[in-house]
Write a protein that holds these residues in place. Structure first.
Motif, short mmCIF file in Angstrom:
data_model
loop_
_atom_site.label_atom_id
_atom_site.label_comp_id
_atom_site.label_asym_id
_atom_site.label_seq_id
_atom_site.Cartn_x
_atom_site.Cartn_y
_atom_site.Cartn_z
N LEU A 54 0.98 -5.81 -5.60
CA LEU A 54 1.33 -5.77 -4.19
C LEU A 54 2.92 -4.84 -3.67
O LEU A 54 2.94 -4.01 -2.91
CB LEU A 54 1.47 -6.78 -3.59
CG LEU A 54 -0.54 -7.67 -3.23
CD1 LEU A 54 -0.11 -9.03 -2.26
CD2 LEU A 54 -1.00 -6.70 -2.41
N ARG A 55 3.37 -5.37 -4.36
CA ARG A 55 4.91 -4.43 -4.85
C ARG A 55 4.60 -3.42 -4.32
O ARG A 55 5.39 -2.16 -5.06
CB ARG A 55 5.76 -5.07 -5.93
CG ARG A 55 6.80 -6.07 -5.78
CD ARG A 55 7.19 -6.65 -5.96
NE ARG A 55 8.03 -8.09 -5.48
CZ ARG A 55 8.06 -9.37 -5.84
NH1 ARG A 55 7.14 -9.99 -7.52
NH2 ARG A 55 8.25 -10.29 -5.88
N GLY A 56 3.80 -2.60 -5.35
CA GLY A 56 3.33 -1.44 -6.15
C GLY A 56 2.74 -0.51 -5.20
O GLY A 56 2.31 0.35 -5.51
N VAL A 57 1.42 -1.37 -4.02
CA VAL A 57 0.87 -0.52 -3.23
C VAL A 57 1.70 -0.35 -1.58
O VAL A 57 2.63 -0.83 -1.24
CB VAL A 57 -0.47 -1.00 -3.09
CG1 VAL A 57 -0.90 -1.34 -4.83
CG2 VAL A 57 0.02 -2.51 -2.34
N LYS A 58 1.23 0.60 -1.22
CA LYS A 58 1.32 0.52 0.35
C LYS A 58 0.48 0.09 1.50
O LYS A 58 1.22 0.27 2.28
CB LYS A 58 1.41 2.74 0.29
CG LYS A 58 2.30 2.72 2.00
CD LYS A 58 2.54 4.14 1.88
CE LYS A 58 3.19 4.24 3.59
NZ LYS A 58 3.13 6.15 3.29
N ASP A 59 -0.56 0.58 0.76
CA ASP A 59 -1.21 -0.40 2.06
C ASP A 59 -2.84 -1.12 1.00
O ASP A 59 -3.28 0.27 0.25
CB ASP A 59 -2.23 0.82 2.88
CG ASP A 59 -2.00 0.17 4.42
OD1 ASP A 59 -2.51 -0.98 4.41
OD2 ASP A 59 -2.36 1.10 5.26
N LEU A 60 -3.32 -1.48 1.34
CA LEU A 60 -4.19 -2.53 0.45
C LEU A 60 -5.05 -3.40 1.13
O LEU A 60 -4.51 -4.17 1.76
CB LEU A 60 -3.67 -3.57 -0.39
CG LEU A 60 -4.36 -3.56 -1.51
CD1 LEU A 60 -5.40 -2.83 -2.45
CD2 LEU A 60 -4.22 -4.30 -2.89
N HIS A 61 -6.36 -3.22 1.58
CA HIS A 61 -7.29 -3.60 2.05
C HIS A 61 -8.43 -3.89 1.41
O HIS A 61 -9.26 -2.91 1.56
CB HIS A 61 -7.75 -2.86 3.45
CG HIS A 61 -6.32 -3.64 4.27
ND1 HIS A 61 -5.59 -4.28 5.31
CD2 HIS A 61 -5.79 -2.41 4.51
CE1 HIS A 61 -4.32 -3.72 5.58
NE2 HIS A 61 -4.12 -1.84 5.16
N VAL A 62 -8.94 -5.16 1.38
CA VAL A 62 -10.32 -5.60 0.97
C VAL A 62 -11.09 -6.52 2.30
O VAL A 62 -10.87 -6.96 1.87
CB VAL A 62 -9.94 -6.25 -1.07
CG1 VAL A 62 -11.44 -6.78 -1.46
CG2 VAL A 62 -9.56 -6.03 -2.03
#
Length: 518
Positions: free
Chosen positions: A55-63
């Motif tokens: 999560l520290r390496g993403v800008k946006d994440l939705h599952v």
């Protein structure tokens, strides 16, 4: 870590405070008909190290995971997607983290077949609306069993049977939503169970702040036309000795069209099947005066759409869907969006990307006149699709499952309306990023064609190479090639025997030489 448990009943249902018992960190009450939503809000430092790194390496994440089982939704928990596993993702600057995304998802959810985002994901439009993510991934996933096992290991102590039992209940959930908020640096995990008989019962965990709501839809006199009203009881376990009455309103972008649709392939199917949608209404809500008006006396343009997520086994041809006359014959208006690029010739077994998404505008029949006894009309729309060549299989046929699409009316945003205060807001659905921010969606409920099975999946039987007869096909092909080659050689030898090399005698070269000397 915070927990919110909400029982949501329909309009007109209610529960008296005296029917609910609050004892310390527990609450209990009677059985009632309601949808049930559980939401956990977890800070980044409370997560397993594997997830923290991701999560520290993403800008946006939705599952988003949606069950294939048909279920009834209630307001305001109305947002829908096609059944399956959806991922909407915008990478950060760390390529190493991005490349580990698929393996991490496999550890958590099990059978996730993507390799890397570059190979398996498809791009979304970001140049038109900034609230869209950069990439999308979809896969049919019928069960959360692997996720339940993973969560038990990470969240539950071996002796905590209550924790394990609550996670086991996810096997009957209708949807699971996991969204990372990069601003607050928290992960929100929301599970939804369908509208059915539920017993009011919850116990707070010592390390959680648990809020329990028993709510129902309401229509106070001060309700604005863009708002939804909610009333009921709220309790903070371990803090309140009795439930507190509450009433509040908020703007909502997801609303109930109070209609339904079913989807099935027309027979015969073959390699070019047609998916037929059967809709029970040609208006966004019962009080609409025309298909171009919202459910209100003020005129707001509303347009019906169908959003499909097609696995790599099947695709829509954008060139076929660009012919206005052809579209009109299918009760379609235009192709609003399709994944780019889509290889129209590649067989399924060489494809690396997950498939494609398609947004089509529908063309409903006009509403009857105000004097008519019926204000809504059942109608159909047909979507032409194309199968890819599939891998050989025993028996000469393969079954392909296509999830039900999402069908909704999209209404233009209303100026000055704030939709951000919705405590049940659900965004990053893929199709919402294809519309202007603030667009309101009136959702049409999917209904299974076969009530006995009650699954939101359409199946088609596709002819493929029969493995039991593949040996004869190989031998026959080789024999045909050999016979053809022998025939060509025989003809060449015959010509050579009659004429010789260069035509013999006079030959072509000699005739040309004689012409030059004349």
């Amino acid at each position: 870590m915070r927990e919110r448990i909400t029982y949501v009943q329909k309009l007109g249902d209610s529960l008296e405070p005296a029917a609910v018992t609050v004892t310390g960190d527990a609450i209990s009450g009677p059985e009632l008909r309601a949808a049930l939503e559980h939401r956990l809000t977890i800070t980044l430092r409370e997560l397993p190290s594997e997830l923290q790194t991701l999560l520290r390496g993403v800008k946006d994440l939705h599952v988003q995971w949606i069950s294939t089982a048909a279920y009834e939704a209630v307001s305001p928990l109305l947002a829908r997607l096609p059944p399956g596993f959806h991922l909407f993702f915008t990478p950060g600057r760390d390529d190493a983290v991005t490349n580990k995304l698929c393996s991490t998802l496999g550890n958590i959810f099990g059978d996730i077949s993507c390799s890397t985002p570059a190979e398996s994901f498809t791009s979304l439009l970001q140049d038109r609306f900034s609230h869209s993510t950069a990439f999308q991934y979809f896969q049919q996933l019928d069960s959360l069993s692997r996720f339940i096992r993973y969560a038990k290991i990470q969240l539950c102590l071996p002796t905590d049977t209550a924790c394990s039992a609550r996670l086991d209940s996810l096997s009957k959930a209708s949807s699971l939503d996991i969204s990372y908020d990069t601003t607050e640096r928290v992960l929100r995990v929301t599970a939804l169970w369908p509208y059915q008989r539920q017993r009011v019962q919850a116990t707070a965990h010592p390390q959680l702040r648990t809020e329990v709501g028993i709510l129902s839809a309401d229509k106070p006199k001060t309700l604005e036309r863009h708002e939804i009203g909610i009333s009921g009881l709220l309790t903070v376990l371990g803090q309140d000795s009795a439930p507190s009455p509450t009433m509040f309103t908020f703007g909502s972008r997801h609303r109930d069209a109070e209609s339904s649709f079913s989807a099935q392939f027309l027979t015969p199917t073959g390699l070019h099947p047609t998916l037929q949608l059967r809709l029970t209404s040609n208006s966004p809500s019962p009080s609409s005066s025309s298909p171009g008006d919202a459910a209100d006396e003020d005129e707001t343009t509303c347009t019906p759409y169908v959003y499909l997520t097609l696995p790599r086994t099947i695709f829509a041809d954008k060139y076929q869907l660009s012919d206005p006359l052809f579209l009109a014959s299918k009760n379609l208006t235009n192709l609003r969006y399709t994944t780019e690029p889509v290889d129209l010739e590649a067989p399924e077994y060489v494809m690396t990307q997950w498939g494609s998404s398609v947004l089509l505008q529908l063309s409903p029949p006009p509403l009857p006149s105000p004097s008519s006894s019926s204000s809504r009309k059942e109608w159909t729309a047909e979507i032409p699709l194309h199968m890819r060549y599939l891998a050989p299989a025993k028996g000469g046929y393969a079954a392909v499952s296509v999830p039900y699409p999402a069908v909704f009316w999209a209404c233009d945003p209303e100026p000055g309306v704030d939709l951000s205060r919705n405590p049940f807001e659900k965004g990053k659905l893929g199709y919402d990023g294809l519309f202007e921010e603030g667009t309101v969606f009136w959702h049409v409920e999917p209904r299974a064609v076969d009530p006995g099975r009650a699954v939101l999946v359409s199946e088609v039987r596709v002819p493929v190479l029969d493995l039991d007869r593949a040996g004869w096909v190989n031998a026959g092909t080789a024999a045909a090639v050999l016979v053809g080659f022998a025939w060509v050689v025989w003809k060449l030898v015959g010509v050579y025997g009659r004429e010789g090399y260069g035509g013999g005698g006079k030959g072509v070269g000699r005739e040309e030489g004689e012409k030059k000397t004349q």
